[in-house]
Design an enzyme around this catalytic site. Structure first.
Site, mmCIF file in Angstrom:
data_model
loop_
_atom_site.group_PDB
_atom_site.id
_atom_site.type_symbol
_atom_site.label_atom_id
_atom_site.label_comp_id
_atom_site.label_asym_id
_atom_site.label_seq_id
_atom_site.Cartn_x
_atom_site.Cartn_y
_atom_site.Cartn_z
ATOM 1 N N SER A 129 -24.397 -36.896 71.875
ATOM 2 C CA SER A 129 -25.577 -36.037 71.721
ATOM 3 C C SER A 129 -25.401 -35.042 70.590
ATOM 4 O O SER A 129 -26.345 -34.346 70.224
ATOM 5 C CB SER A 129 -25.838 -35.274 73.022
ATOM 6 O OG SER A 129 -24.723 -34.438 73.318
ATOM 7 N N THR A 142 -23.581 -32.422 70.922
ATOM 8 C CA THR A 142 -23.512 -31.108 71.576
ATOM 9 C C THR A 142 -22.442 -30.223 70.957
ATOM 10 O O THR A 142 -22.655 -29.025 70.731
ATOM 11 C CB THR A 142 -23.225 -31.288 73.076
ATOM 12 O OG1 THR A 142 -24.305 -32.012 73.673
ATOM 13 C CG2 THR A 142 -23.081 -29.938 73.770
ATOM 14 N N HIS A 187 -33.219 -70.960 40.281
ATOM 15 C CA HIS A 187 -32.134 -71.741 40.891
ATOM 16 C C HIS A 187 -30.886 -71.742 40.008
ATOM 17 O O HIS A 187 -30.095 -72.694 40.049
ATOM 18 C CB HIS A 187 -32.570 -73.191 41.158
ATOM 19 C CG HIS A 187 -33.794 -73.303 42.003
ATOM 20 N ND1 HIS A 187 -33.756 -73.399 43.374
ATOM 21 C CD2 HIS A 187 -35.103 -73.327 41.652
ATOM 22 C CE1 HIS A 187 -34.991 -73.479 43.841
ATOM 23 N NE2 HIS A 187 -35.828 -73.445 42.824
ATOM 24 N N GLU A 211 -21.014 -53.589 39.360
ATOM 25 C CA GLU A 211 -20.152 -53.855 40.507
ATOM 26 C C GLU A 211 -20.187 -52.706 41.501
ATOM 27 O O GLU A 211 -20.207 -52.912 42.728
ATOM 28 C CB GLU A 211 -18.724 -54.122 40.022
ATOM 29 C CG GLU A 211 -18.606 -55.447 39.280
ATOM 30 C CD GLU A 211 -17.304 -55.572 38.507
ATOM 31 O OE1 GLU A 211 -16.454 -54.646 38.600
ATOM 32 O OE2 GLU A 211 -17.136 -56.590 37.802
#
Length: 461
Positions: free
Chosen positions: A97, A99, A186, A329
């Site tokens: 959570s 918290t 392609h 890259e």
């Protein structure tokens, strides 16, 4: 090590004397020695904005003394100005959570605020729960801080970076719009287009990514604050949420709104999944653009070599003179990371049980990492690669003339099968299309030159 004794509902605990946090932060440090990934600074600053706004709302509603609100504001300014960043040490891998990070912020603000109050001659004392966390729960503050951080990061960091690269590509596509080159599908030769047209596809990708990210931000601007523990708003004034949102907007210049349904806002993070999906779409486009650039620049003598990119550093520790497409890259590695982050965010967001999702810190960490990596890599790619892209005209012309797919222009005149016969024969004989067409008696030289004009093939009538 010098220490002081702090107390919470569990009991006493030693806290380093020079640190501003309290007992709950110290317990989290001891109980979660997991990894090196600390809570993102963007979340801490978003919490600070939220705490300042909550104090303002509580003061307006008569629930918090004005002097205490001032003390909270003073402490928050130190957080926002990066003056006390060493006092937020908690890792991502804690309670789901968030918290403990909420309490880390509460404790630091209380500590700094109490010093401020003493300097002001006040005998008031800030309590991290009763004052700094007044009208709040970690269950509504952490998702609120997440959304504040996400919106600020997307609007102020990611989108400006996208627009920078988009503007660079617009300049390139206009500058190179008359350079005719061979197309590829392609990974094989296809019909011609211009280099400007090819780059225009990249430019449009960024335009669409920009639009999709902008559209997704609308949903993140709904804030969970006011839902408190389970969405009912227990211990919060009915006007608290709206007033907090107004104060946040005044501070950030954004237009956050109170979530329509707080039960949804605490347990679901579908808006984060949706927005990060737009980031994944951007990553996918960047992967394509970066790969196109490194393919087109491959060589310099034994590859495609139709464009050149800047030589930023030596490319090899063993091969002298080698230059690699390193910016491409880096971008493709970032894209890979973002796609992995998207899988984590999607899974984590699916894990809401009953009234709360307890995977919030990992969602926040991955989302903000994606934002930072994308914006940084885009700006680096723009400055160190895209701006320096230039055409290799000699290689472009050679590849264009060598391509067999220019034969496609003959389809309307001699038919698909005859055109295919020319292409296959030319390939087998290692001859030109023109010589082959004439040799087969299908066209004269004049007819071939009239029908096969690469420039006209890029702008068909």
């Amino acid at each position: 090590m010098d220490y002081r004794v702090e107390r919470d509902t569990i009991g006493e605990i030693h806290v380093p004397a020079d640190k501003y946090w309290g007992a709950q932060t110290q317990r989290s440090k001891q109980n979660f020695p997991i990894g090196n990934e600390t809570m993102p600074v963007e979340i801490i600053k978003a919490f600070a904005i939220l705490k300042k706004s909550a104090a303002h709302a509580n003061k307006e509603l008569g629930l918090l003394e004005a002097k205490k609100a001032e003390a909270i504001h003073a402490a928050v300014e130190q957080i926002i100005n990066d003056e006390i960043t060493d006092h937020f040490p908690l890792v991502v891998w804690q309670t789901g959570s968030g918290t403990q990070s909420n309490m880390n912020v509460n404790e630091v603000i209380a500590y700094v605020g109490n010093h401020w109050l003493r300097d002001q001659g006040s005998d008031l004392t800030l309590h991290p729960n009763d004052d700094v966390n007044k009208s709040q729960s970690s269950n509504d503050t952490y998702p609120t801080a997440m959304h504040i951080a996400f919106v600020l990061k997307l609007e102020d960091t990611v989108l400006p970076a996208v627009r920078t690269l988009k503007d660079t590509l617009k300049v390139k596509m206009e500058k190179f719009n008359d350079i005719v080159k061979i197309g590829r599908t392609h990974l094989q030769d296809a019909t011609p287009l211009t280099l400007g047209q090819e780059i225009s596809g990249w430019h449009r990708m960024l335009e669409k990514s920009e639009t999709m990210i902008e559209g997704s931000i609308h949903y993140i601007k709904e804030l969970a604050i006011g839902g408190t523990a389970v969405g009912t708003g227990l211990n919060a004034h009915p006007e608290f949420s709206e007033r907090v949102c107004a104060a946040i907007n005044e501070h950030t210049g954004k237009n956050f709104v109170s979530a329509l349904n707080k039960f949804h806002a605490l347990t679901s993070h579908d808006e984060s999944v949706y927005a990060h999906g737009a980031l994944k779409g951007l990553a996918a486009d960047l992967m394509k653009i970066a790969n196109d650039v490194r393919w087109l620049a491959s060589g310099p003598r034994c590859g495609i070599g139709e464009i050149t990119v800047p030589a930023n550093e030596p490319g090899s520790s063993i091969m002298p003179g080698k230059v690699n497409p390193t910016q491409s890259e880096a971008v493709t590695m970032v894209a890979s990371q973002v796609m992995g982050n998207d899988a984590t965010i999607g899974f984590a967001s699916s894990q809401g049980n009953f009234e709360l999702n307890v995977f919030k810190p990992v969602i926040a960490y991955n989302f903000l990492q994606s934002c930072q990596l994308l914006s940084d890599s885009i700006l680096s790619f723009d400055e160190r690669c895209a701006q320096g892209i230039e055409p290799n005209l000699e290689q472009i012309e050679k590849n264009l003339k060598d391509s067999l797919m220019l034969v496609t222009a003959l389809n309307p005149h001699i038919g698909y099968e005859n055109a295919a016969k020319i292409a296959k024969t030319a390939f087998n004989d290692n001859a030109t299309l023109k010589d082959t067409a004439v040799k087969l008696g299908l066209l004269t030289e004049e007819e071939f030159d009239r029908y096969v004009n690469p420039k006209e093939m890029t702008y068909p009538k």
